[in-house]
Design an enzyme around this catalytic site. Sequence first.
Site, mmCIF file in Angstrom:
data_model
loop_
_atom_site.group_PDB
_atom_site.id
_atom_site.type_symbol
_atom_site.label_atom_id
_atom_site.label_comp_id
_atom_site.label_asym_id
_atom_site.label_seq_id
_atom_site.Cartn_x
_atom_site.Cartn_y
_atom_site.Cartn_z
ATOM 1 N N CYS A 199 -3.715 -3.142 1.275
ATOM 2 C CA CYS A 199 -3.297 -3.000 -0.135
ATOM 3 C C CYS A 199 -2.134 -3.882 -0.567
ATOM 4 O O CYS A 199 -2.278 -4.670 -1.504
ATOM 5 C CB CYS A 199 -2.930 -1.552 -0.402
ATOM 6 S SG CYS A 199 -4.361 -0.482 -0.430
HETATM 7 C C1 UDX Z 1 -0.393 1.904 0.805
HETATM 8 C C2 UDX Z 1 0.237 2.864 -0.217
HETATM 9 O O1 UDX Z 1 1.269 3.616 0.422
HETATM 10 C C3 UDX Z 1 -0.821 3.775 -0.789
HETATM 11 O O2 UDX Z 1 -0.257 4.632 -1.762
HETATM 12 C C4 UDX Z 1 -1.893 2.902 -1.410
HETATM 13 O O3 UDX Z 1 -2.899 3.653 -1.996
HETATM 14 C C5 UDX Z 1 -2.487 1.962 -0.366
HETATM 15 O O4 UDX Z 1 -1.445 1.190 0.200
HETATM 16 P P1 UDX Z 1 -1.172 2.053 3.354
HETATM 17 O O5 UDX Z 1 -1.599 0.630 3.209
HETATM 18 O O6 UDX Z 1 -2.093 3.017 4.011
HETATM 19 O O7 UDX Z 1 -0.865 2.677 1.900
HETATM 20 O O8 UDX Z 1 0.172 2.043 4.189
HETATM 21 P P2 UDX Z 1 1.712 2.431 3.970
HETATM 22 O O9 UDX Z 1 2.011 3.669 4.694
HETATM 23 O O10 UDX Z 1 2.102 2.364 2.547
HETATM 24 O O11 UDX Z 1 2.405 1.223 4.775
HETATM 25 C C6 UDX Z 1 2.152 -0.132 4.426
HETATM 26 C C7 UDX Z 1 2.845 -1.060 5.380
HETATM 27 O O12 UDX Z 1 4.257 -1.043 5.200
HETATM 28 C C8 UDX Z 1 2.609 -0.741 6.863
HETATM 29 O O13 UDX Z 1 2.387 -1.943 7.571
HETATM 30 C C9 UDX Z 1 3.893 -0.081 7.290
HETATM 31 O O14 UDX Z 1 4.145 -0.224 8.647
HETATM 32 C C10 UDX Z 1 4.914 -0.851 6.439
HETATM 33 N N1 UDX Z 1 6.150 -0.111 6.218
HETATM 34 C C11 UDX Z 1 6.145 1.049 5.493
HETATM 35 C C12 UDX Z 1 7.348 -0.595 6.716
HETATM 36 O O15 UDX Z 1 7.398 -1.645 7.376
HETATM 37 N N2 UDX Z 1 8.493 0.089 6.460
HETATM 38 C C13 UDX Z 1 8.518 1.237 5.754
HETATM 39 O O16 UDX Z 1 9.606 1.792 5.564
HETATM 40 C C14 UDX Z 1 7.291 1.743 5.255
#
Ligand code: UDX
Length: 436
Positions: A264
């Site tokens: 996403c």
């Molecule tokens: C995201 C959105 O959260 C969700 O609402 C949307 O519908 C789809 O995209 P997702 O892709 O499943 O969801 O993952 P998410 O938990 O948001 O994490 C995205 C990325 O950011 C991951 O690679 C995660 O490791 C990274 N991340 C997240 C960080 O590096 N640091 C953080 O503090 C949070």
Amino acid sequence: MGLGYVGLSTTVTMATKFETVGVDIDRRRVDELSAGKVPIHEKGLKTLLAKGLSSGRLKFSSQAFDLGSADAIFVAVGTPSSPDGSIDLSQVRKAATDIGGLVRVSSGKPLVIMRSTVVPGTLSTVVKPLIEETSGKKSGAGFWLCSNPEFLREGSAIADSLRPTRIVLGAAESGSMSSAKALYRKFYGRRTPQMVLTSPEGAELIKYGSNSYLAAKVSLINLLANLSETFPGTDINDVALGIGLDPRIGKQFLQAGPGFGGSCFGKDLKALSAYLRQMALDPSMLESVLRINDFQPSHVVALADAAVGSLAGKTVAVLGIAFKAETSDTRDSRSIPLIRGLLDKGAVVKAYDPVATLPESLRGAAQAKSLRDCLDGADLAITMTAWKEFQKVRPAEFARLMRSPTLVDARRIYDPAAYSKVLKYFAIGRGGNGPG
Ligand code: UDX
């Protein structure tokens, strides 16, 4: 329509109450799901799938035709990036045309709910005209149409579907809005979360706004993390806590690491940037967020190179292939550019993940069968995904299995005080131990 993460989670969730048919053009996926086999690692999916199938409420099909008598049709097809970063709407167009065909012969007035992430204006200027053209019926007369973005996180998509933080509905006519509200009230009952009612474009913007904001938080903390490394005694986790305790900011999404991945954030920020450019508006804020994210894996490679002197000829254990824990998804995973960077520096790379497999494009690296196998004889280990299995590894175990126990904690899953006593411990955002 569309049985990816969003479509599948929506399908099995809806089937807890309603007669539901999940449709996808991928016949193999349809056959597997019909046999109760889950194609992805997603908590709770297998259980809900089995329950739905045995209740008789849930069916799968590769024919859109099988949605003929549906009262509501959710569109959850993919919206990938075109080569120039803009959104590729070909699957959305196909879905709208298929739905138009269904509406044409329908004696009812189905509600079409757009869940796929699309740039503002898509529902009104692409989806609606296509359905109207193919069906020969008008929105509000022959069918209802509503934008309803999802906010599901992979790894907790089922829980998020069952207990969403909010329901965003964007509709041009009040009848479409009432119809969508009624559907969700019927489904969630007294547990219906707050509904945000807006125009289709407002709903489309809410989705892009949420993902842009979350991605921006991650890039900001990563930028500060890299800076923290130049100050001995400074740790980004303290900095993040100090920032996040401000209720206006909040603690979530301030975990420094190798950057964000997944299906996403990158795709959506690129699509919104391209759209802003098209509208003669400035996309530079989003472009900076993406640039910082693109840089982060090379920063981990630099940390690794400094940690072992030089990576050339060294055996590196990469812990984690999935883009985050609790998923088998490797799309845009930061482990991919990291492994490429390590291979470019002449390292021998072994990677391990409890559920994800190395993409074919990374043939130069080997997939280890177990965590132990991955660490065995390695000169350096790098944490790339915060799996619980990795968090349990004690410093003594690293020391026992590895040739030269050196750890680059790119996900910040270990306690620096305990691990640095036994290992050469380096971490993102930890001052005084990186190359700066
Ligand atoms: C995201 C959105 O959260 C969700 O609402 C949307 O519908 C789809 O995209 P997702 O892709 O499943 O969801 O993952 P998410 O938990 O948001 O994490 C995205 C990325 O950011 C991951 O690679 C995660 O490791 C990274 N991340 C997240 C960080 O590096 N640091 C953080 O503090 C949070």
